[in-house]
Scaffold this active site. Structure first.
Site, PDB file in Angstrom:
ATOM      1  N   SER A  82       1.202  -0.950  -0.134  1.00  0.00           N
ATOM      2  CA  SER A  82      -0.151  -0.361   0.080  1.00  0.00           C
ATOM      3  C   SER A  82       0.750   1.370  -0.398  1.00  0.00           C
ATOM      4  CB  SER A  82      -0.921  -0.187   1.126  1.00  0.00           C
ATOM      5  OG  SER A  82      -1.497   1.005   1.520  1.00  0.00           O
ATOM      6  N   GLY A  83       0.716   1.865  -1.396  1.00  0.00           N
ATOM      7  CA  GLY A  83       1.069   3.516  -0.925  1.00  0.00           C
ATOM      8  C   GLY A  83       2.325   3.552  -2.033  1.00  0.00           C
ATOM      9  N   GLY A 127       3.010   2.797  -4.911  1.00  0.00           N
ATOM     10  CA  GLY A 127       3.111   3.843  -6.592  1.00  0.00           C
ATOM     11  C   GLY A 127       2.501   3.099  -7.253  1.00  0.00           C
ATOM     12  N   LYS A 128       1.816   1.975  -6.765  1.00  0.00           N
ATOM     13  CA  LYS A 128       1.058   0.671  -7.923  1.00  0.00           C
ATOM     14  C   LYS A 128       0.227   1.226  -8.970  1.00  0.00           C
ATOM     15  CE  LYS A 128      -0.803  -1.849  -4.848  1.00  0.00           C
ATOM     16  NZ  LYS A 128      -0.527  -0.847  -3.277  1.00  0.00           N
ATOM     17  N   SER A 165      -1.944  -7.457  -3.670  1.00  0.00           N
ATOM     18  CA  SER A 165      -2.375  -8.788  -3.748  1.00  0.00           C
ATOM     19  C   SER A 165      -1.241 -10.008  -3.327  1.00  0.00           C
ATOM     20  CB  SER A 165      -2.239  -9.528  -5.440  1.00  0.00           C
ATOM     21  OG  SER A 165      -1.476  -8.490  -6.148  1.00  0.00           O
TER      22      SER A 165
END
Length: 179
Positions: free
Chosen positions: A14-15, A17-18, A86
């Site tokens: 989380s975070g 940059g996806k 994921s």
């Protein structure tokens, strides 16, 4: 060539940059007239996987659902871009095995950087015990062993990461070069 669908799967903490990278790749693909659909993990949880929690079983179910939709899109000529944490390698590999053209992009960003970027305060809540089972804090994130692309949003500009993704897709004959 332009009707060849594939699944472009962005994974990372989380975070990391996806979603930012996924949206930038989407923009570039659309400029080149490709059919593209983005399946964002947060949006999917709200609409397709509502009611699922964050146990390993529920997370795996969520990823399988996203993978199923991505596979439907890609086998019908659409480039399905998935942006989802994921966290578990085994279910990512399940999705890979059921998808003809699967490209894994690991957005490898250090936990400290992800925590510093956390506008929602989720990491702080996880560290204080308010949120249990948070990926990267008290639940594992299993890094991909052989992703097709690795991007580092701490060291690369967004443009460099987008170029890295496009280079890989061209080398894999999933996109036409020179777009």
């Amino acid at each position: 060539m332009r009707d060849k669908g594939f699944t472009l799967w962005f994974t990372g903490l989380s975070g990391s940059g996806k979603s930012t990278l996924a949206r930038a790749v989407e923009t570039e693909l659309k400029k080149r007239n490709y059919l593209v659909e983005v399946l964002d993990g947060d949006v999917i949880r709200t609409n397709l996987s509502q009611g699922l929690g964050f146990s390993k079983e529920d997370r795996d179910t969520n990823i399988r659902r996203i993978g199923f939709v991505a596979n439907l899109l890609s086998r019908n000529g659409v480039i399905a871009i998935v942006s989802a944490i994921s966290p578990y390698r085994s279910v990512r590999n399940e999705v890979r095995n059921m998808t003809e053209n699967f490209v894994e992009v690991y957005v490898n960003t250090p936990l400290s950087v992800c925590e510093a970027r956390d506008v929602k305060g989720l990491y702080a809540k996880a560290r204080s015990g308010i949120i249990k089972g948070f990926t990267g804090i008290d639940d594992p994130y299993e890094e991909p062993l052989n992703p097709e692309v690795v991007c580092d949003s701490e060291k690369e500009t967004l443009e460099e990461s987008v170029a890295k993704v496009f280079t890989a897709l061209i080398e894999m004959n999933l996109l036409v070069g020179g777009g």
